[in-house]
Scaffold this active site. Structure first.
Site, PDB file in Angstrom:
ATOM      1  N   ASP A  35       0.823  -1.208   0.000  1.00 32.96           N
ATOM      2  CA  ASP A  35       0.000   0.000   0.000  1.00 32.96           C
ATOM      3  C   ASP A  35       0.859   1.262   0.000  1.00 32.96           C
ATOM      4  O   ASP A  35       1.368   1.677   1.048  1.00 32.96           O
ATOM      5  CB  ASP A  35      -0.910  -0.021   1.250  1.00 32.96           C
ATOM      6  CG  ASP A  35      -1.770   1.225   1.347  1.00 32.96           C
ATOM      7  OD1 ASP A  35      -2.153   1.593   2.465  1.00 32.96           O
ATOM      8  OD2 ASP A  35      -2.038   1.841   0.285  1.00 32.96           O
ATOM      9  N   ASP A 219      -1.747   5.468  -5.474  1.00 30.16           N
ATOM     10  CA  ASP A 219      -2.047   4.626  -4.326  1.00 30.16           C
ATOM     11  C   ASP A 219      -2.396   3.191  -4.712  1.00 30.16           C
ATOM     12  O   ASP A 219      -3.514   2.891  -5.132  1.00 30.16           O
ATOM     13  CB  ASP A 219      -3.221   5.241  -3.535  1.00 30.16           C
ATOM     14  CG  ASP A 219      -3.504   4.472  -2.259  1.00 30.16           C
ATOM     15  OD1 ASP A 219      -4.481   4.823  -1.562  1.00 30.16           O
ATOM     16  OD2 ASP A 219      -2.751   3.518  -1.969  1.00 30.16           O
TER      17      ASP A 219
HETATM   18  C1  LIG Z   1     -10.690   6.204  -0.645  1.00 28.09           C
HETATM   19  S1  LIG Z   1      -9.530   5.280   0.109  1.00 28.09           S
HETATM   20  C2  LIG Z   1     -10.231   3.747   0.115  1.00 28.09           C
HETATM   21  C3  LIG Z   1      -9.187   2.676   0.077  1.00 28.09           C
HETATM   22  N1  LIG Z   1      -9.826   1.387   0.108  1.00 28.09           N
HETATM   23  C4  LIG Z   1     -10.162   0.783  -1.016  1.00 28.09           C
HETATM   24  O1  LIG Z   1      -9.945   1.216  -2.125  1.00 28.09           O
HETATM   25  C5  LIG Z   1     -10.765  -0.615  -0.802  1.00 28.09           C
HETATM   26  C6  LIG Z   1      -9.623  -1.623  -0.786  1.00 28.09           C
HETATM   27  C7  LIG Z   1     -10.126  -2.975  -0.415  1.00 28.09           C
HETATM   28  C8  LIG Z   1     -10.242  -3.959  -1.380  1.00 28.09           C
HETATM   29  C9  LIG Z   1     -10.686  -5.245  -1.061  1.00 28.09           C
HETATM   30  C10 LIG Z   1     -11.030  -5.517   0.266  1.00 28.09           C
HETATM   31  C11 LIG Z   1     -10.929  -4.521   1.254  1.00 28.09           C
HETATM   32  C12 LIG Z   1     -10.481  -3.247   0.909  1.00 28.09           C
HETATM   33  N2  LIG Z   1     -11.719  -0.901  -1.876  1.00 28.09           N
HETATM   34  C13 LIG Z   1     -12.930  -0.273  -1.844  1.00 28.09           C
HETATM   35  O2  LIG Z   1     -13.175   0.583  -0.981  1.00 28.09           O
HETATM   36  N3  LIG Z   1     -13.827  -0.639  -2.805  1.00 28.09           N
HETATM   37  C14 LIG Z   1     -15.176  -0.062  -2.807  1.00 28.09           C
HETATM   38  C15 LIG Z   1     -15.534   0.370  -4.201  1.00 28.09           C
HETATM   39  O3  LIG Z   1     -15.372  -0.741  -5.092  1.00 28.09           O
HETATM   40  C16 LIG Z   1     -14.029  -1.166  -5.153  1.00 28.09           C
HETATM   41  C17 LIG Z   1     -13.571  -1.700  -3.799  1.00 28.09           C
HETATM   42  C18 LIG Z   1      -8.249   2.739   1.281  1.00 28.09           C
HETATM   43  O4  LIG Z   1      -8.670   2.949   2.386  1.00 28.09           O
HETATM   44  N4  LIG Z   1      -6.977   2.389   0.972  1.00 28.09           N
HETATM   45  C19 LIG Z   1      -6.002   2.203   2.036  1.00 28.09           C
HETATM   46  C20 LIG Z   1      -5.416   0.802   1.966  1.00 28.09           C
HETATM   47  C21 LIG Z   1      -6.471  -0.278   2.079  1.00 28.09           C
HETATM   48  C22 LIG Z   1      -5.896  -1.621   1.695  1.00 28.09           C
HETATM   49  C23 LIG Z   1      -6.901  -2.767   1.848  1.00 28.09           C
HETATM   50  C24 LIG Z   1      -7.425  -2.810   3.242  1.00 28.09           C
HETATM   51  C25 LIG Z   1      -8.032  -1.463   3.667  1.00 28.09           C
HETATM   52  C26 LIG Z   1      -7.022  -0.328   3.495  1.00 28.09           C
HETATM   53  C27 LIG Z   1      -4.909   3.255   1.899  1.00 28.09           C
HETATM   54  O5  LIG Z   1      -4.378   3.213   0.581  1.00 28.09           O
HETATM   55  C28 LIG Z   1      -5.432   4.615   2.251  1.00 28.09           C
HETATM   56  O6  LIG Z   1      -6.079   4.787   3.244  1.00 28.09           O
HETATM   57  O7  LIG Z   1      -5.146   5.576   1.389  1.00 28.09           O
HETATM   58  C29 LIG Z   1      -5.520   6.901   1.788  1.00 28.09           C
HETATM   59  C30 LIG Z   1      -4.376   7.846   1.467  1.00 28.09           C
HETATM   60  C31 LIG Z   1      -6.783   7.261   1.062  1.00 28.09           C
END
Ligand SMILES: CSC[C@H](NC(=O)[C@H](Cc1ccccc1)NC(=O)N1CCOCC1)C(=O)N[C@@H](CC1CCCCC1)[C@@H](O)C(=O)OC(C)C
Length: 329
Positions: A35, A219
């Site tokens: 990440d 990201d």
């Molecule tokens: C707007 S930021 C949203 C982003 N999350 C995502 O993009 C998650 C990732 C995921 C995939 C599969 C299972 C679980 C989680 N996917 C998601 O929200 N989705 C909803 C829309 O359809 C596509 C999948 C996020 O929080 N990214 C984190 C890392 C992420 C890795 C997976 C576990 C959860 C945390 C990080 O990159 C972050 O916080 O970035 C900030 C700078 C925005």
């Protein structure tokens, strides 16, 4: 020295990318999500409540002869999607793609939010953001890449994420054969902990790039391409069946529609995301309504060039020169 690790999409929607990481002696291999949007390496462990850890591969520091407790240190992190985790800290040897960092802070989860409990495909994250974003207290720790950088042939790594096929994270070298186009470089702003940069414009369906600055982050941990409403509208105005779906919290359209491509300018290059990469997935198994890979960034506060954009390019995260390189794939 260099490292090279394969990475695979977690599911048919390329929701996240999974990379195997070895921790401890003897090696304990865990599936982790790399990440660039965060800066902590944390794992499900023997300290994670059994009910939460069920179905996950876990790290047991007590079974590693090289594990050492970082006494007094704790961590707590909250992500953009509101998921969270927290715990205490060990140091141990962490090997990625054949490259070992001997004394890496491995953050052990004593608490994980529901989203992580349910996502049994991953056992934690490897943060590849800037060290300033690390959440360990009282003394913040370095990322695996930051620890590795001084020993790598070059202080950089590349991400080559692919749609429904194996891609790679390469450390210390650039395999230019992975790209079709020239690598265009642009300054990276790490002040917030992320890989921030400014794209110079965008276009829909191969039209001429119009010039307007789009500041955002590269990201690998975000699934979608999240941009301002005016750009999202300009794109979906070309998709006849597109509409905003409240329950899906995003734009959906008929899966049968041919989507236009979307291009953005960066570092003097134009990166074009093909229409099929912009159709993420049916909203449910077997549905003829599909969810868009391009969605609005308005409720996040920052534009995010996530996996949907990264899949169209070879991306160079160049710490040494504080810059990002993008090449069409
Ligand atoms: C707007 S930021 C949203 C982003 N999350 C995502 O993009 C998650 C990732 C995921 C995939 C599969 C299972 C679980 C989680 N996917 C998601 O929200 N989705 C909803 C829309 O359809 C596509 C999948 C996020 O929080 N990214 C984190 C890392 C992420 C890795 C997976 C576990 C959860 C945390 C990080 O990159 C972050 O916080 O970035 C900030 C700078 C925005």
């Amino acid at each position: 020295q260099t490292g090279s690790a394969n990475t695979n999409p977690s599911d048919s929607a390329d929701d996240e990318y999974i990379t195997s990481v070895s921790i401890g002696t003897p090696a304990q291999v865990l599936p982790l999500d790399f990440d660039t949007g965060s800066s902590d390496l944390w794992v499900f462990s023997s300290e994670t409540p059994k009910s939460s850890a069920s179905g996950h591969v876990t790290y047991s520091p007590s079974k590693s002869s090289t594990a050492k407790k970082l006494s007094g240190s704790t961590w707590s992190i909250k992500y953009g999607d509101k998921s969270s985790s927290s715990g205490d800290v060990y140091t141990d040897v962490v090997t990625i793609g054949g490259f070992s960092v001997k004394t890496q802070a491995v953050e052990s989860a004593t608490k994980v939010s529901t989203q992580f409990v349910q996502d049994t495909l991953i056992s934690g994250l490897v943060g590849l953001g800037f060290d300033i974003g690390n959440q360990v207290s009282p003394r913040p720790q370095k990322t695996w890449f930051s620890n590795a950088a001084s020993s790598l042939a070059e202080p950089l790594f590349t991400a080559d994420l692919r749609h429904q096929e194996t891609g790679s994270y390469n450390f210390g070298f650039i395999d230019t054969s992975l790209a079709k186009g020239t690598i265009g470089y642009t300054p990276a702003d790490g002040s917030e902990g992320y890989w921030g940069f400014t794209a110079t414009g965008y276009s829909v369906g191969g039209a001429k790039l119009n010039r307007n600055s789009i500041t955002g982050i590269a990201d690998t941990g975000t699934t979608l391409l999240l941009l301002p409403d005016n750009i999202v509208d300009a794109y979906y105005n070309n998709v006849e069946s597109a509409e905003y779906d409240d329950s899906q919290e995003g734009v959906v359209f008929d899966c049968s529609e041919d989507l236009p491509s979307f291009s953005f300018g960066v570092g003097g290059q134009t990166i074009t995301i093909s229409g099929d990469l912009l159709n993420l997935t049916p909203i449910e198994e077997g549905s003829s309504t599909c969810f868009g890979g391009l969605q609005s960034s308005s409720d996040i506060g920052t534009n995010i060039f996530g996996d949907v954009a990264l899949k169209a390019a070879l991306v160079v995260f160049d710490l040494g020169n504080e810059r990002l390189g993008w090449a069409q794939k």
